[in-house]
Design a protein around this motif. Structure first.
Motif, PDB file in Angstrom:
ATOM      1  N   PRO A  12       0.801  -1.235   0.000  1.00 21.57           N
ATOM      2  CA  PRO A  12       0.000   0.000   0.000  1.00 21.57           C
ATOM      3  C   PRO A  12       0.827   1.274   0.000  1.00 21.57           C
ATOM      4  O   PRO A  12       0.413   2.278  -0.578  1.00 21.57           O
ATOM      5  CB  PRO A  12      -0.826  -0.118   1.285  1.00 21.57           C
ATOM      6  CG  PRO A  12      -0.916  -1.587   1.555  1.00 21.57           C
ATOM      7  CD  PRO A  12       0.406  -2.133   1.100  1.00 21.57           C
ATOM      8  N   GLU A  57       0.554   3.619  -3.971  1.00 18.53           N
ATOM      9  CA  GLU A  57       0.411   5.067  -4.130  1.00 18.53           C
ATOM     10  C   GLU A  57       0.717   5.520  -5.555  1.00 18.53           C
ATOM     11  O   GLU A  57       0.371   6.637  -5.938  1.00 18.53           O
ATOM     12  CB  GLU A  57       1.351   5.785  -3.147  1.00 18.53           C
ATOM     13  CG  GLU A  57       1.037   5.469  -1.686  1.00 18.53           C
ATOM     14  CD  GLU A  57       2.158   5.876  -0.736  1.00 18.53           C
ATOM     15  OE1 GLU A  57       1.853   6.242   0.399  1.00 18.53           O
ATOM     16  OE2 GLU A  57       3.341   5.806  -1.157  1.00 18.53           O
ATOM     17  N   TYR A  77      -6.402  -2.599   1.219  1.00 13.84           N
ATOM     18  CA  TYR A  77      -6.058  -1.282   1.733  1.00 13.84           C
ATOM     19  C   TYR A  77      -5.412  -0.390   0.677  1.00 13.84           C
ATOM     20  O   TYR A  77      -4.926   0.692   0.991  1.00 13.84           O
ATOM     21  CB  TYR A  77      -5.138  -1.421   2.950  1.00 13.84           C
ATOM     22  CG  TYR A  77      -5.865  -2.006   4.129  1.00 13.84           C
ATOM     23  CD1 TYR A  77      -6.393  -1.195   5.120  1.00 13.84           C
ATOM     24  CD2 TYR A  77      -6.056  -3.378   4.228  1.00 13.84           C
ATOM     25  CE1 TYR A  77      -7.081  -1.730   6.194  1.00 13.84           C
ATOM     26  CE2 TYR A  77      -6.753  -3.929   5.296  1.00 13.84           C
ATOM     27  CZ  TYR A  77      -7.261  -3.094   6.276  1.00 13.84           C
ATOM     28  OH  TYR A  77      -7.961  -3.637   7.335  1.00 13.84           O
ATOM     29  N   SER A  79      -6.026   1.973  -2.343  1.00 15.12           N
ATOM     30  CA  SER A  79      -7.142   2.724  -2.915  1.00 15.12           C
ATOM     31  C   SER A  79      -7.220   2.512  -4.430  1.00 15.12           C
ATOM     32  O   SER A  79      -6.207   2.384  -5.109  1.00 15.12           O
ATOM     33  CB  SER A  79      -6.986   4.217  -2.605  1.00 15.12           C
ATOM     34  OG  SER A  79      -5.793   4.726  -3.158  1.00 15.12           O
ATOM     35  N   ASP A  80      -8.433   2.446  -4.928  1.00 17.81           N
ATOM     36  CA  ASP A  80      -8.698   2.300  -6.364  1.00 17.81           C
ATOM     37  C   ASP A  80      -8.031   1.058  -6.946  1.00 17.81           C
ATOM     38  O   ASP A  80      -7.544   1.068  -8.075  1.00 17.81           O
ATOM     39  CB  ASP A  80      -8.228   3.548  -7.116  1.00 17.81           C
ATOM     40  CG  ASP A  80      -8.973   3.733  -8.435  1.00 17.81           C
ATOM     41  OD1 ASP A  80     -10.051   3.132  -8.572  1.00 17.81           O
ATOM     42  OD2 ASP A  80      -8.475   4.450  -9.313  1.00 17.81           O
ATOM     43  N   ARG A 107     -11.136  -5.652   4.432  1.00 18.42           N
ATOM     44  CA  ARG A 107     -11.515  -4.295   4.846  1.00 18.42           C
ATOM     45  C   ARG A 107     -12.922  -4.023   4.322  1.00 18.42           C
ATOM     46  O   ARG A 107     -13.138  -3.272   3.388  1.00 18.42           O
ATOM     47  CB  ARG A 107     -10.533  -3.268   4.294  1.00 18.42           C
ATOM     48  CG  ARG A 107     -10.726  -1.881   4.887  1.00 18.42           C
ATOM     49  CD  ARG A 107      -9.861  -0.860   4.192  1.00 18.42           C
ATOM     50  NE  ARG A 107      -9.921   0.429   4.857  1.00 18.42           N
ATOM     51  CZ  ARG A 107      -9.430   1.550   4.357  1.00 18.42           C
ATOM     52  NH1 ARG A 107      -8.832   1.537   3.183  1.00 18.42           N
ATOM     53  NH2 ARG A 107      -9.528   2.679   5.023  1.00 18.42           N
ATOM     54  N   ASN A 110     -15.328  -4.899  -0.039  1.00 12.48           N
ATOM     55  CA  ASN A 110     -14.914  -4.051  -1.149  1.00 12.48           C
ATOM     56  C   ASN A 110     -14.471  -4.901  -2.342  1.00 12.48           C
ATOM     57  O   ASN A 110     -14.822  -6.069  -2.453  1.00 12.48           O
ATOM     58  CB  ASN A 110     -13.803  -3.095  -0.700  1.00 12.48           C
ATOM     59  CG  ASN A 110     -12.609  -3.835  -0.110  1.00 12.48           C
ATOM     60  OD1 ASN A 110     -12.518  -5.055  -0.189  1.00 12.48           O
ATOM     61  ND2 ASN A 110     -11.694  -3.090   0.480  1.00 12.48           N
ATOM     62  N   SER A 169     -16.801  -1.792   6.010  1.00 12.56           N
ATOM     63  CA  SER A 169     -15.366  -1.531   6.024  1.00 12.56           C
ATOM     64  C   SER A 169     -14.759  -1.722   7.399  1.00 12.56           C
ATOM     65  O   SER A 169     -14.762  -2.815   7.938  1.00 12.56           O
ATOM     66  CB  SER A 169     -15.109  -0.112   5.501  1.00 12.56           C
ATOM     67  OG  SER A 169     -13.745   0.149   5.373  1.00 12.56           O
ATOM     68  N   SER A 309      -8.444   2.242  12.206  1.00  7.28           N
ATOM     69  CA  SER A 309      -7.369   2.007  11.242  1.00  7.28           C
ATOM     70  C   SER A 309      -6.091   1.808  12.029  1.00  7.28           C
ATOM     71  O   SER A 309      -6.067   1.976  13.253  1.00  7.28           O
ATOM     72  CB  SER A 309      -7.231   3.196  10.266  1.00  7.28           C
ATOM     73  OG  SER A 309      -6.924   4.390  10.982  1.00  7.28           O
TER      74      SER A 309
END
Length: 353
Positions: A12, A57, A77, A79-80, A107, A110, A169, A309
């Motif tokens: 992540p 990232e 974890y 994103s996108d 999480r 999702n 989540s 978190s």
């Protein structure tokens, strides 16, 4: 890597990739390493194989590259991750007809969870799914897991240790516990304690009163100036303990000090720190799960989006979901903490304030 394959390992964050890079370097025999680029995080072996660490990232860094295998760690974890997989990661496996391994603590339900479901579908031959709880880990003692179970909210324990995806989540309180403890009418009994969360910037000031059974019997929530807030607190019964968020440097700190200087009786300040807040919230959650608290629908709605978190050092932190508020949750937590201490303190002759 030993068989000349090119591998990508995705984490992540860049910081986590750096840690894994350093750990892998330690276990690869030096005589096999052709190069180890600490800036680009790429290890090349003399066999021709390579290991590239990439970060969630910067998932566009996959474009134009080719890999035999991509390992995506803590995929839930990132994103996108759906767009990254379909548009960047999956295409880079085409040349070698490669494969991918998604690994993660769940999480919520999702995209990672939807991929997991693909592997459970017997008609889908491209995917295979595995499920393991922490109990399956031979390197972690069962006593450590049981200790965590006793101290963690049920939803956090199920997701972090049993790998059961929550519906919402990282919600700290499971929906069935919230529903079971929500009341439509406040208790008619007298309050024994008030928890008060002071508005910071755009949120609300919330005053929550609990009776001796832990049921909400008083509730007030508003967005007004500091003077109005002070007057509302001073209007509360003087004989009843009022616990105020007085974190150093906060708006609440100033209001608390002002009330103290004016001689308002039975007020107590509570300072939130990285150590005190998790304990306070965990205590709140456990009491909700035990059925020791009853609260109104506004508080229930905030609890449904109140999340946990992990910090970079591995500690749990709590807070509202983006766009939401947590003033009702904090006020309830403060009242809950000190409701249980009142009989002892007052019988012992202590005076707050």
């Amino acid at each position: 890597m030993l068989n000349k394959k090119h591998i990508a390992y995705v984490t992540p964050t860049y910081q986590l990739s750096k840690i894994f890079f350093q750990e892998i370097i330690k276990v690869i025999p030096v005589q096999l390493i052709q190069s180890a680029n600490k800036t680009d995080l790429i290890i090349t072996l003399k066999t021709g194989g390579s290991l590239s660490f990439l970060t969630g990232e910067r998932l566009d860094s996959f474009r134009g590259r080719k890999f035999h295998t991509v390992i995506i760690d803590e995929a839930a974890y990132i994103s996108d991750i759906e767009s990254a997989w379909l548009n960047s990661i999956r295409p880079c496996l085409t040349d070698y007809a490669g494969d991918a391994l998604f690994i993660s603590t769940p999480r919520g339900k999702n995209y990672f969870y939807s991929l997991y479901l693909k592997g459970l579908d017997e008609s889908n031959t491209e995917w295979e799914s595995f499920h393991y709880s922490t109990y399956d880990n031979p390197y972690i003692s069962k006593s450590e897991i049981e200790s965590a179970k006793a101290s963690l909210p049920d939803s956090a324990y199920q997701q972090e240790y049993l790998a059961i995806a929550n519906a919402n989540s990282n919600s700290v309180v499971a929906s069935h516990f919230i529903e079971a403890n929500t009341i439509t009418t406040l208790s008619k009994k007298k309050p024994v304690v008030y928890g008060i969360d002071i508005a910071k910037y755009h949120d609300y000031t919330c005053i929550t009163g609990l009776d001796s059974d832990g049921a909400m019997c008083y509730f007030e929530r508003f967005q007004r100036d500091n003077e109005y807030t002070k007057q509302r607190i001073k209007a509360l019964p003087s004989s009843i303990l009022k616990v105020i968020d007085s974190t150093h440097g906060s708006v609440g700190d100033g209001i608390f000090e002002s009330l103290q200087s004016e001689g308002v009786p039975n007020i107590l300040g509570f300072e939130f720190t990285s150590a005190t807040k998790p304990k306070l919230i965990t205590e709140l959650i456990l009491d909700i799960e035990k059925g020791n608290l009853k609260f109104n629908e506004i508080t229930a709605n905030e609890l449904s989006i109140f999340e946990y978190s992990y910090t970079s050092t591995g500690y749990i932190k709590y807070g509202n979901a983006p766009g939401g508020f947590d003033d009702c949750v904090i006020a309830l937590a403060l009242a809950n903490r000190y409701k249980k201490q009142i009989p002892i303190n007052f019988l012992a002759g202590f005076s707050f304030g």
